[in-house]
Design a protein around this motif. Sequence first.
Motif, PDB file in Angstrom:
ATOM      1  N   HIS A  92       1.323  -1.038  -0.070  1.00 60.16           N
ATOM      2  CA  HIS A  92      -0.210   0.298   0.248  1.00 60.16           C
ATOM      3  C   HIS A  92       0.784   1.271  -0.238  1.00 60.16           C
ATOM      4  O   HIS A  92       0.221   3.020  -0.460  1.00 60.16           O
ATOM      5  N   ASP A  93       2.180   1.102   0.330  1.00 59.27           N
ATOM      6  CA  ASP A  93       3.104   2.342   0.079  1.00 59.27           C
ATOM      7  C   ASP A  93       2.979   3.574   1.009  1.00 59.27           C
ATOM      8  O   ASP A  93       1.887   4.472   0.538  1.00 59.27           O
ATOM      9  N   PRO A  94       2.238   3.379   2.087  1.00 60.91           N
ATOM     10  CA  PRO A  94       2.495   4.521   3.271  1.00 60.91           C
ATOM     11  C   PRO A  94       2.880   5.452   3.780  1.00 60.91           C
ATOM     12  O   PRO A  94       3.652   5.446   3.672  1.00 60.91           O
ATOM     13  N   SER A  95       2.543   6.732   4.001  1.00 63.41           N
ATOM     14  CA  SER A  95       4.127   7.859   4.526  1.00 63.41           C
ATOM     15  C   SER A  95       3.947   6.792   5.927  1.00 63.41           C
ATOM     16  O   SER A  95       4.729   7.218   6.692  1.00 63.41           O
ATOM     17  N   THR A  96       3.399   6.561   6.324  1.00 64.16           N
ATOM     18  CA  THR A  96       3.287   6.330   8.497  1.00 64.16           C
ATOM     19  C   THR A  96       2.191   4.685   8.577  1.00 64.16           C
ATOM     20  O   THR A  96       1.265   4.518   8.058  1.00 64.16           O
ATOM     21  N   LEU A  97       3.298   4.470   9.003  1.00 62.16           N
ATOM     22  CA  LEU A  97       2.857   2.736   9.799  1.00 62.16           C
ATOM     23  C   LEU A  97       2.055   2.841  11.369  1.00 62.16           C
ATOM     24  O   LEU A  97       2.721   4.029  11.572  1.00 62.16           O
ATOM     25  N   LEU A  98       1.603   3.256  11.822  1.00 62.41           N
ATOM     26  CA  LEU A  98       0.465   2.898  12.694  1.00 62.41           C
ATOM     27  C   LEU A  98      -0.151   2.305  13.228  1.00 62.41           C
ATOM     28  O   LEU A  98      -0.740   1.587  13.416  1.00 62.41           O
ATOM     29  N   LEU A  99       0.559   2.162  15.021  1.00 55.13           N
ATOM     30  CA  LEU A  99       0.423   0.588  15.740  1.00 55.13           C
ATOM     31  C   LEU A  99       0.831   1.169  17.183  1.00 55.13           C
ATOM     32  O   LEU A  99       1.453   1.807  17.678  1.00 55.13           O
ATOM     33  N   GLY A 100       0.417   0.465  18.195  1.00 52.91           N
ATOM     34  CA  GLY A 100       0.435   0.370  19.521  1.00 52.91           C
ATOM     35  C   GLY A 100       1.104  -0.159  19.948  1.00 52.91           C
ATOM     36  O   GLY A 100       1.747  -1.483  19.778  1.00 52.91           O
ATOM     37  N   SER A 101       2.173   0.279  21.567  1.00 52.65           N
ATOM     38  CA  SER A 101       3.339  -0.691  21.938  1.00 52.65           C
ATOM     39  C   SER A 101       1.993  -1.847  23.053  1.00 52.65           C
ATOM     40  O   SER A 101       1.289  -0.616  23.124  1.00 52.65           O
ATOM     41  N   PRO A 134       2.661   4.548  23.232  1.00 49.35           N
ATOM     42  CA  PRO A 134       2.479   2.999  24.019  1.00 49.35           C
ATOM     43  C   PRO A 134       1.417   3.439  25.090  1.00 49.35           C
ATOM     44  O   PRO A 134       0.499   4.601  24.887  1.00 49.35           O
ATOM     45  N   PRO A 135       1.461   2.563  25.555  1.00 46.93           N
ATOM     46  CA  PRO A 135       0.174   2.978  26.865  1.00 46.93           C
ATOM     47  C   PRO A 135       0.500   4.452  27.810  1.00 46.93           C
ATOM     48  O   PRO A 135       1.737   4.584  27.460  1.00 46.93           O
ATOM     49  N   PRO A 136      -0.316   5.324  28.615  1.00 45.02           N
ATOM     50  CA  PRO A 136      -0.065   6.782  28.962  1.00 45.02           C
ATOM     51  C   PRO A 136       1.064   6.031  30.042  1.00 45.02           C
ATOM     52  O   PRO A 136       1.253   5.483  30.700  1.00 45.02           O
TER      53      PRO A 136
END
Length: 306
Positions: free
Chosen positions: A262-271, A301-303
């Motif tokens: 998909h060639d995104p600008s950014t990968l977004l994910l949680g840790s 990340p978590p808060p």
Amino acid sequence: MTADGAEPEARGVEEFGGDGSSAVDGKTAVIATDLSSASESMIESETGLGCLRRIGVDRLHLVTVVPANVHSGMPGMGFQKRRKEALRRYRSRVEDAGFSVETHVVRGTPHRRINGIAGSVGADLVMVGSRGKSPLENRVIGSTARNLARTTVVPLLVDRIERGVDDPGTIRRHLFRRTLFATDFSENAERAFRSFEYLRHATEEVTLVHVESSKDDTSGGDGPEARLADLAERLDDWGLDARTEVRRGDPADEILAAEADHDPSTLLLGSRGRSRLRRLLLGSVSEDVVARAAGNVFLVPPPRTA
């Protein structure tokens, strides 16, 4: 001298976005730099700075860390003086772009000092450049970006920079225009998803991806397709169109395969946090993605209180 041992230099400016409008959320970002030409391209990218303005960032702290084993009194060495002068140049450029700025020259272990400053200034975001993937960097766990991925307590944006060129630039100039959000439907993933409340101001396209693995509990409840569709509806409420995709296999491998497709600008994910045990585990999905991704990675990340 600040409470974190840094030496700040600041000048205030009026808070205007790229279109002349005032910043909405008043967010604070820490940008870590090693003052290399690659790092300079990250800080002086007008497109990148515009993306930060659109998500509500109006205050920047530029940080450079002098290694603990380097002393300014060493023959031929003037690290701290040269770093202060370089940060002054960066500060002038960033202030001209409409941000209020402080600069910090500190000594110690990079990821620890960066995390310390982020905590002391109440940062909403830490941004660090990375030269991209290589077989060596994938094995060297001491890299600043990967150590930050393991220990950060605020959202971390790893801005990927070109490798092997004389005048390196950022690989994805638009930080959030095309975002790929990877979710396992956990609490951590939900927290990362809520970042779209402000990222949407700099986002045009979203791809929602879930990776099924042999460890998943598939008994009862809605399937992943339905749950992704629910997330897509929430994005629609924020004015964003989204496509969804369910993949099967190793989570990190499939997320990176989706990035290639998909060639995104950014990968977004949680840790999953920063416990001592977790810091010893080198195979986490988020750290693996940070080390191997071709483009930018935004890790939530978590808060702090978790």
